[in-house]
Design an enzyme around this catalytic site. Sequence first.
Site, PDB file in Angstrom:
ATOM      1  N   HIS A 307       0.847  -1.190   0.000  1.00 32.93           N
ATOM      2  CA  HIS A 307       0.000   0.000   0.000  1.00 32.93           C
ATOM      3  C   HIS A 307       0.876   1.232   0.000  1.00 32.93           C
ATOM      4  CE1 HIS A 307      -3.111   2.874   1.091  1.00 32.93           C
ATOM      5  NE2 HIS A 307      -3.944   1.973   0.604  1.00 32.93           N
ATOM      6  N   ASP A 364      -8.043  -5.273  -0.170  1.00 36.18           N
ATOM      7  CA  ASP A 364      -8.568  -6.097  -1.265  1.00 36.18           C
ATOM      8  C   ASP A 364      -8.155  -7.554  -1.161  1.00 36.18           C
ATOM      9  OD1 ASP A 364      -9.995  -4.121  -2.543  1.00 36.18           O
ATOM     10  OD2 ASP A 364      -8.213  -3.346  -3.539  1.00 36.18           O
TER      11      ASP A 364
HETATM   12  N1  CMC Z   1       4.225  -7.585  -4.957  1.00 34.83           N
HETATM   13  C1  CMC Z   1       5.566  -7.571  -5.082  1.00 34.83           C
HETATM   14  N2  CMC Z   1       6.342  -6.492  -4.899  1.00 34.83           N
HETATM   15  C2  CMC Z   1       5.725  -5.361  -4.557  1.00 34.83           C
HETATM   16  C3  CMC Z   1       4.326  -5.287  -4.404  1.00 34.83           C
HETATM   17  C4  CMC Z   1       3.569  -6.450  -4.603  1.00 34.83           C
HETATM   18  N3  CMC Z   1       2.242  -6.439  -4.458  1.00 34.83           N
HETATM   19  N4  CMC Z   1       3.990  -4.024  -4.052  1.00 34.83           N
HETATM   20  C5  CMC Z   1       5.122  -3.325  -4.003  1.00 34.83           C
HETATM   21  N5  CMC Z   1       6.187  -4.134  -4.317  1.00 34.83           N
HETATM   22  C6  CMC Z   1       7.612  -3.745  -4.296  1.00 34.83           C
HETATM   23  C7  CMC Z   1       7.976  -2.926  -5.516  1.00 34.83           C
HETATM   24  O1  CMC Z   1       8.403  -3.745  -6.581  1.00 34.83           O
HETATM   25  C8  CMC Z   1       9.075  -2.049  -4.968  1.00 34.83           C
HETATM   26  O2  CMC Z   1      10.257  -2.830  -4.883  1.00 34.83           O
HETATM   27  P1  CMC Z   1      11.719  -2.135  -5.085  1.00 34.83           P
HETATM   28  O3  CMC Z   1      11.843  -1.153  -3.949  1.00 34.83           O
HETATM   29  O4  CMC Z   1      12.671  -3.268  -5.020  1.00 34.83           O
HETATM   30  O5  CMC Z   1      11.668  -1.471  -6.426  1.00 34.83           O
HETATM   31  C9  CMC Z   1       8.614  -1.748  -3.534  1.00 34.83           C
HETATM   32  O6  CMC Z   1       7.808  -2.884  -3.163  1.00 34.83           O
HETATM   33  C10 CMC Z   1       7.803  -0.473  -3.377  1.00 34.83           C
HETATM   34  O7  CMC Z   1       6.703  -0.538  -4.294  1.00 34.83           O
HETATM   35  P2  CMC Z   1       6.110   0.678  -5.099  1.00 34.83           P
HETATM   36  O8  CMC Z   1       5.468   0.162  -6.336  1.00 34.83           O
HETATM   37  O9  CMC Z   1       7.167   1.738  -5.243  1.00 34.83           O
HETATM   38  O10 CMC Z   1       5.035   1.207  -4.057  1.00 34.83           O
HETATM   39  P3  CMC Z   1       3.813   2.127  -4.409  1.00 34.83           P
HETATM   40  O11 CMC Z   1       3.503   2.856  -3.173  1.00 34.83           O
HETATM   41  O12 CMC Z   1       4.115   2.934  -5.638  1.00 34.83           O
HETATM   42  O13 CMC Z   1       2.648   1.091  -4.794  1.00 34.83           O
HETATM   43  C11 CMC Z   1       0.779  -0.355  -4.672  1.00 34.83           C
HETATM   44  C12 CMC Z   1       1.616   0.716  -3.944  1.00 34.83           C
HETATM   45  C13 CMC Z   1      -0.468  -0.664  -3.844  1.00 34.83           C
HETATM   46  C14 CMC Z   1       0.355   0.147  -6.042  1.00 34.83           C
HETATM   47  C15 CMC Z   1       1.656  -1.641  -4.819  1.00 34.83           C
HETATM   48  O14 CMC Z   1       2.025  -2.125  -3.548  1.00 34.83           O
HETATM   49  C16 CMC Z   1       0.963  -2.734  -5.638  1.00 34.83           C
HETATM   50  O15 CMC Z   1       1.059  -2.727  -6.855  1.00 34.83           O
HETATM   51  N6  CMC Z   1       0.230  -3.692  -4.955  1.00 34.83           N
HETATM   52  C17 CMC Z   1      -0.538  -4.695  -5.674  1.00 34.83           C
HETATM   53  C18 CMC Z   1      -1.864  -4.104  -6.132  1.00 34.83           C
HETATM   54  C19 CMC Z   1      -2.848  -3.912  -4.998  1.00 34.83           C
HETATM   55  O16 CMC Z   1      -3.056  -4.784  -4.171  1.00 34.83           O
HETATM   56  N7  CMC Z   1      -3.500  -2.742  -4.985  1.00 34.83           N
HETATM   57  C20 CMC Z   1      -4.557  -2.397  -4.005  1.00 34.83           C
HETATM   58  C21 CMC Z   1      -4.147  -1.299  -3.086  1.00 34.83           C
HETATM   59  S1  CMC Z   1      -5.245  -1.174  -1.649  1.00 34.83           S
HETATM   60  C22 CMC Z   1      -6.789  -0.734  -2.300  1.00 34.83           C
HETATM   61  C23 CMC Z   1      -6.852   0.656  -2.712  1.00 34.83           C
HETATM   62  O17 CMC Z   1      -7.007   1.545  -1.830  1.00 34.83           O
HETATM   63  O18 CMC Z   1      -6.779   0.922  -3.900  1.00 34.83           O
END
Ligand code: CMC
Length: 428
Positions: A307, A364
């Site tokens: 998140h 989710d």
């Molecule tokens: N699986 C594997 N690796 C992950 C995941 C995941 N679900 N989420 C983040 N990472 C890794 C990412 O690759 C990065 O690694 P590194 O630092 O080595 O490059 C690190 O963790 C930080 O991730 P980020 O993408 O920079 O973080 P963000 O804040 O931009 O993204 C997120 C947040 C929710 C989009 C992401 O965690 C994600 O894609 N999760 C899966 C989709 C999901 O479940 N979304 C629902 C969110 S909750 C409901 C809502 O309110 O929408």
Amino acid sequence: MSETATLEINGQKHEFPLIKGTENEVAIDIKTLRGVTGGVTTIDPGYKNTGSCESAITFLNGEEGVLRYRGYAIEDLAEKASFLEVAYLLIFGELPTKVELDKFHADIKEESVVDDDIKKILDAFPKTAHPMGVLSSLTSALTAFNPTSVNVDSEEDMYRAIVKIMGKFPVLVAWTMRKQKGLPLDYGDDSIGYVENVLKMMFKKPNQEYVENSILINALDKLLILHADHEQNCSTSTVRIVGSSHAGLFASLSAGISALWGPLHGGANQAVLEMLEAIKEDGGDTKKFMAKAKDKQDPFRLMGFGHRVYKNFDPRAKIIKVAADEVLADLGVEDPVLDIAKGLAAEALSDEYFVKRKLYPNVDFYSGIIYRAMGIPVEMFTVMFALGRLPGWISQWKEMRTRKEPIGRPRQVYTGENYREFKTIDNR
Ligand code: CMC
């Protein structure tokens, strides 16, 4: 603590005031930045460090897993309030008295008919259309049958627009599902509660008497409350930014629905269930999928994990995990994907990759399992999220418009070609 922040650019110092929120969050107020620095801007892709507004609606502390609507803990609201009470709280700022709630509900019921011509628009969609695309289109189409803009200086006008969409949206939600299932399109039942009515509109069969199920009603009430607002997330920011151009409420909401659809946002609930199913079909080897999620060459992510703001745990996920167990037990449903989900969560919570990056199950991760047990098709999961988020979007839109916020228009740093002389087509 100092009241200002100092920024030094090319030996010149500039002072900016600090703003403190009621929960002691501190922000540097850079409204004058470009003016005093002669055009220097900030860059922050994904707005990871940018506060787009001041807001009095939802408080979230990602480090400690705190979520409050208008000061009330999500745990208390999920346990003790109804979705309609929470909607009122978010939109109007206070919990309603019994009289206020009854009036709100009565006014919503008055507006819970949509123009019959909307059925013609729905008719033009193929059955295979994704319900989120359909819902976004129909919400936008509502503007054709209702006033396109709201006089935000009139409390009465604002109130009318709010009860209109609160009344009509559940009808559209139910119709998107009924269309997919080939069921006749019907209207609701004014004699029952808001959430009761949503379920009846979705599941009533033309050849059977509809029987209410209190387990489903309570489960949906809780799920809708947990999704009702989440401060400046992607879809809410979309609603605020579209509304900031003075586009109408329904048009702004339609844009928010499109933003919610994506699998990184609300679409994750559908993606989670599809992922859990894929793991099951593949023989249930969770380790294989964990390895894929950690492999930087593989685009696969563990859906329902991580998140932007929660870096400890998502309080909504905690509540939903318990609710999933209860609802499945109450309904007598045994779903093997719940075991896969729990196994996956246990592994991830002790895995160095996930621990280091502070990735926890989010709202989710378990919600789809409950929706499926309730008989809601997988493609409708994000529509259910939208139904829950509706009062949040409305309250954020209302706050933005009544505070007379300026049009949202970020800056950029241009990295393209410098000036080039134009060549006519024969000379290229
Ligand atoms: N699986 C594997 N690796 C992950 C995941 C995941 N679900 N989420 C983040 N990472 C890794 C990412 O690759 C990065 O690694 P590194 O630092 O080595 O490059 C690190 O963790 C930080 O991730 P980020 O993408 O920079 O973080 P963000 O804040 O931009 O993204 C997120 C947040 C929710 C989009 C992401 O965690 C994600 O894609 N999760 C899966 C989709 C999901 O479940 N979304 C629902 C969110 S909750 C409901 C809502 O309110 O929408």
